[in-house]
Design a protein around this motif. Structure first.
Motif, PDB file in Angstrom:
ATOM      1  N   ARG A  34       0.844  -1.338   0.045  1.00 42.79           N
ATOM      2  CA  ARG A  34      -0.125  -0.013  -0.055  1.00 42.79           C
ATOM      3  C   ARG A  34       0.818   1.286   0.014  1.00 42.79           C
ATOM      4  O   ARG A  34       0.338   2.396  -0.253  1.00 42.79           O
ATOM      5  N   ARG A  35       2.090   1.231   0.573  1.00 41.68           N
ATOM      6  CA  ARG A  35       2.910   2.288   0.417  1.00 41.68           C
ATOM      7  C   ARG A  35       4.423   2.023  -0.247  1.00 41.68           C
ATOM      8  O   ARG A  35       4.605   0.717  -0.533  1.00 41.68           O
ATOM      9  N   THR A  36       5.014   2.998  -0.741  1.00 44.84           N
ATOM     10  CA  THR A  36       6.211   2.714  -1.188  1.00 44.84           C
ATOM     11  C   THR A  36       7.255   1.717  -0.441  1.00 44.84           C
ATOM     12  O   THR A  36       7.510   2.140   0.807  1.00 44.84           O
ATOM     13  N   THR A  37       8.061   0.910  -1.306  1.00 43.84           N
ATOM     14  CA  THR A  37       8.874   0.002  -0.504  1.00 43.84           C
ATOM     15  C   THR A  37      10.334   0.434  -0.780  1.00 43.84           C
ATOM     16  O   THR A  37      10.805   0.627  -2.061  1.00 43.84           O
ATOM     17  N   ALA A  38      11.148   0.650   0.095  1.00 50.80           N
ATOM     18  CA  ALA A  38      12.535   1.060   0.073  1.00 50.80           C
ATOM     19  C   ALA A  38      13.412  -0.216   0.145  1.00 50.80           C
ATOM     20  O   ALA A  38      13.198  -1.045   0.402  1.00 50.80           O
ATOM     21  N   VAL A  39      14.628   0.120  -0.510  1.00 49.07           N
ATOM     22  CA  VAL A  39      15.456  -0.882  -0.692  1.00 49.07           C
ATOM     23  C   VAL A  39      16.219  -1.072   0.980  1.00 49.07           C
ATOM     24  O   VAL A  39      16.548  -0.300   1.698  1.00 49.07           O
ATOM     25  N   PRO A  40      16.144  -2.500   1.380  1.00 52.50           N
ATOM     26  CA  PRO A  40      16.632  -2.522   2.973  1.00 52.50           C
ATOM     27  C   PRO A  40      17.903  -1.888   3.127  1.00 52.50           C
ATOM     28  O   PRO A  40      18.872  -2.001   2.273  1.00 52.50           O
ATOM     29  N   GLN A  41      18.099  -1.167   4.221  1.00 50.73           N
ATOM     30  CA  GLN A  41      19.436  -0.688   4.611  1.00 50.73           C
ATOM     31  C   GLN A  41      20.469  -1.594   4.719  1.00 50.73           C
ATOM     32  O   GLN A  41      21.559  -1.104   4.425  1.00 50.73           O
ATOM     33  N   ASN A  42      20.238  -2.903   5.365  1.00 52.93           N
ATOM     34  CA  ASN A  42      21.470  -3.705   5.292  1.00 52.93           C
ATOM     35  C   ASN A  42      21.639  -4.823   4.028  1.00 52.93           C
ATOM     36  O   ASN A  42      21.664  -5.905   4.232  1.00 52.93           O
ATOM     37  N   ALA A  43      21.353  -4.225   2.935  1.00 52.76           N
ATOM     38  CA  ALA A  43      21.185  -5.171   1.663  1.00 52.76           C
ATOM     39  C   ALA A  43      22.525  -5.847   1.607  1.00 52.76           C
ATOM     40  O   ALA A  43      22.451  -7.185   0.959  1.00 52.76           O
ATOM     41  N   GLY A  44      23.508  -5.346   1.783  1.00 52.85           N
ATOM     42  CA  GLY A  44      24.848  -6.052   1.581  1.00 52.85           C
ATOM     43  C   GLY A  44      25.569  -5.556   0.418  1.00 52.85           C
ATOM     44  O   GLY A  44      25.076  -5.074  -0.686  1.00 52.85           O
ATOM     45  N   PRO A  45      26.849  -5.955   0.338  1.00 53.77           N
ATOM     46  CA  PRO A  45      27.749  -5.548  -0.812  1.00 53.77           C
ATOM     47  C   PRO A  45      27.395  -6.191  -2.104  1.00 53.77           C
ATOM     48  O   PRO A  45      27.685  -5.577  -3.004  1.00 53.77           O
ATOM     49  N   SER A  46      26.586  -7.284  -2.013  1.00 54.55           N
ATOM     50  CA  SER A  46      26.653  -8.051  -3.358  1.00 54.55           C
ATOM     51  C   SER A  46      25.032  -7.969  -3.941  1.00 54.55           C
ATOM     52  O   SER A  46      24.524  -8.341  -4.691  1.00 54.55           O
ATOM     53  N   ALA A  47      24.599  -7.097  -3.122  1.00 50.33           N
ATOM     54  CA  ALA A  47      22.971  -6.648  -3.549  1.00 50.33           C
ATOM     55  C   ALA A  47      22.971  -5.992  -4.772  1.00 50.33           C
ATOM     56  O   ALA A  47      23.850  -4.897  -4.889  1.00 50.33           O
ATOM     57  N   ASP A  48      21.784  -6.119  -5.538  1.00 49.92           N
ATOM     58  CA  ASP A  48      21.690  -5.283  -6.796  1.00 49.92           C
ATOM     59  C   ASP A  48      20.391  -4.583  -6.710  1.00 49.92           C
ATOM     60  O   ASP A  48      19.494  -4.841  -6.813  1.00 49.92           O
ATOM     61  N   ALA A  49      20.599  -3.222  -6.108  1.00 52.72           N
ATOM     62  CA  ALA A  49      18.956  -2.589  -5.723  1.00 52.72           C
ATOM     63  C   ALA A  49      18.456  -2.023  -7.106  1.00 52.72           C
ATOM     64  O   ALA A  49      17.210  -2.023  -6.787  1.00 52.72           O
ATOM     65  N   SER A  50      19.013  -2.421  -8.132  1.00 50.36           N
ATOM     66  CA  SER A  50      18.565  -1.807  -9.455  1.00 50.36           C
ATOM     67  C   SER A  50      17.222  -2.942  -9.641  1.00 50.36           C
ATOM     68  O   SER A  50      16.564  -2.676 -10.592  1.00 50.36           O
ATOM     69  N   LYS A  51      17.491  -4.380  -9.127  1.00 51.27           N
ATOM     70  CA  LYS A  51      16.311  -5.221  -9.268  1.00 51.27           C
ATOM     71  C   LYS A  51      15.011  -4.823  -8.832  1.00 51.27           C
ATOM     72  O   LYS A  51      13.922  -5.586  -9.145  1.00 51.27           O
ATOM     73  N   LEU A  52      14.863  -3.829  -7.867  1.00 49.30           N
ATOM     74  CA  LEU A  52      13.807  -3.732  -6.964  1.00 49.30           C
ATOM     75  C   LEU A  52      13.043  -2.642  -7.689  1.00 49.30           C
ATOM     76  O   LEU A  52      13.333  -1.467  -7.890  1.00 49.30           O
ATOM     77  N   LYS A  53      11.623  -3.315  -7.941  1.00 57.90           N
ATOM     78  CA  LYS A  53      10.422  -2.093  -8.315  1.00 57.90           C
ATOM     79  C   LYS A  53       9.414  -2.107  -7.276  1.00 57.90           C
ATOM     80  O   LYS A  53       8.701  -3.005  -7.232  1.00 57.90           O
ATOM     81  N   SER A  54       9.155  -0.975  -6.673  1.00 58.00           N
ATOM     82  CA  SER A  54       8.295  -0.585  -5.824  1.00 58.00           C
ATOM     83  C   SER A  54       6.768  -0.311  -6.522  1.00 58.00           C
ATOM     84  O   SER A  54       6.803   0.490  -7.286  1.00 58.00           O
ATOM     85  N   VAL A  55       5.780  -1.238  -6.318  1.00 56.14           N
ATOM     86  CA  VAL A  55       4.578  -0.973  -6.954  1.00 56.14           C
ATOM     87  C   VAL A  55       3.531  -0.770  -5.717  1.00 56.14           C
ATOM     88  O   VAL A  55       3.267  -1.533  -4.889  1.00 56.14           O
ATOM     89  N   VAL A  56       2.806   0.414  -5.917  1.00 59.81           N
ATOM     90  CA  VAL A  56       1.739   0.783  -5.026  1.00 59.81           C
ATOM     91  C   VAL A  56       0.245   0.269  -5.358  1.00 59.81           C
ATOM     92  O   VAL A  56       0.129   0.773  -6.370  1.00 59.81           O
TER      93      VAL A  56
END
Length: 247
Positions: A34-56
């Protein structure tokens, strides 16, 4: 591989997303809430944040064309929208039932109808229920009976829908006890854990383990249609070791 995480702002979903961003086989993570989802703060060095798409999504009973467009092509959905056992008394039971049962079935039906790139493979729908959910509607538990029967009925309807889908959907129901995470074991959680273990043998599961299990089932295939606590621990620990995800 494209996965949907429904109910993406909750603490289990946050851990699912955190791990998913570091799994190479997953190329797209749709965070549905129901609200925007942010990239987790502790995603880690191997995380690819570009994969995440927030859909409300404002209404989980009526998906707009805009929302459905973002869900097209998904290979799996990890469904985490529910009212937990400890929050049942905070709202009218009709609302609890709507969130836990109606939203789930509508979401499953909607996603099953959307086109997918790998149409020859079933949509994997992984649903998180609860340790005490009772499918036998003639056996009403003495603690939160209406709630546990309703959660059990939801499990049965999910599995029935998949069975009757002609191979379009494959479903998995997970049945964790109390889900714990670092920093979340306050006084209330400690009391609930003590009561659960002493009275109804309610097991406690680490959030990292259940998140890893949900992702393993989504990515590698469903082991069986119902996963109990011991299954969640076994699969989760093995998946965490194999992926070597920082915790």
């Amino acid at each position: 591989m494209k996965i949907i995480v429904a109910g993406s702002t909750g603490f289990v979903a946050t851990e699912v997303i955190r791990q998913a961003l570091s799994i190479p086989a997953i190329t797209s993570v749709v965070a549905l809430a129901r609200r925007t989802t942010a990239v987790p703060q502790n995603a880690g060095p191997s995380a690819d944040a570009s994969k995440l798409k927030s859909v409300v999504c404002d209404d989980f009973e009526n998906y707009t064309e805009t929302v459905k467009k973002e869900l097209v092509g998904a290979d799996a959905c990890i469904w985490l929208i529910a009212v937990t056992f400890s929050n049942v008394k905070t709202m009218p039971f009709e609302d609890v039932r709507k969130i836990c049962l109606d939203y789930t079935l509508k979401g499953m039906e909607t996603m099953a109808q959307l086109p997918r790139d790998s149409a020859s493979n079933p949509l994997r729908f992984i649903y998180t229920s609860g340790h005490g959910a009772q499918r036998d509607q003639s056996q009403k538990p003495w603690i939160q009976g209406d709630y546990t029967l309703m959660r059990g009925k939801t499990e049965s309807l999910i599995l029935e829908f998949a069975k009757n889908s002609n191979g379009a959907v494959e479903a998995c129901v997970t049945k964790p006890g109390i889900i714990d995470a670092p920093g979340r074991t306050g006084p209330v959680m400690k009391v609930l854990g003590s009561i659960g273990r002493a009275i109804i043998s309610l097991p406690i599961l680490d959030v990292g383990e259940i998140a890893a299990t949900l992702l393993q089932q989504a990515v590698n295939g469903i082991e069986k249609d119902t996963l109990l606590h011991e299954d969640l621990v076994r699969i989760g620990q093995k998946a965490l070791a194999a992926e070597n995800i920082a915790r």
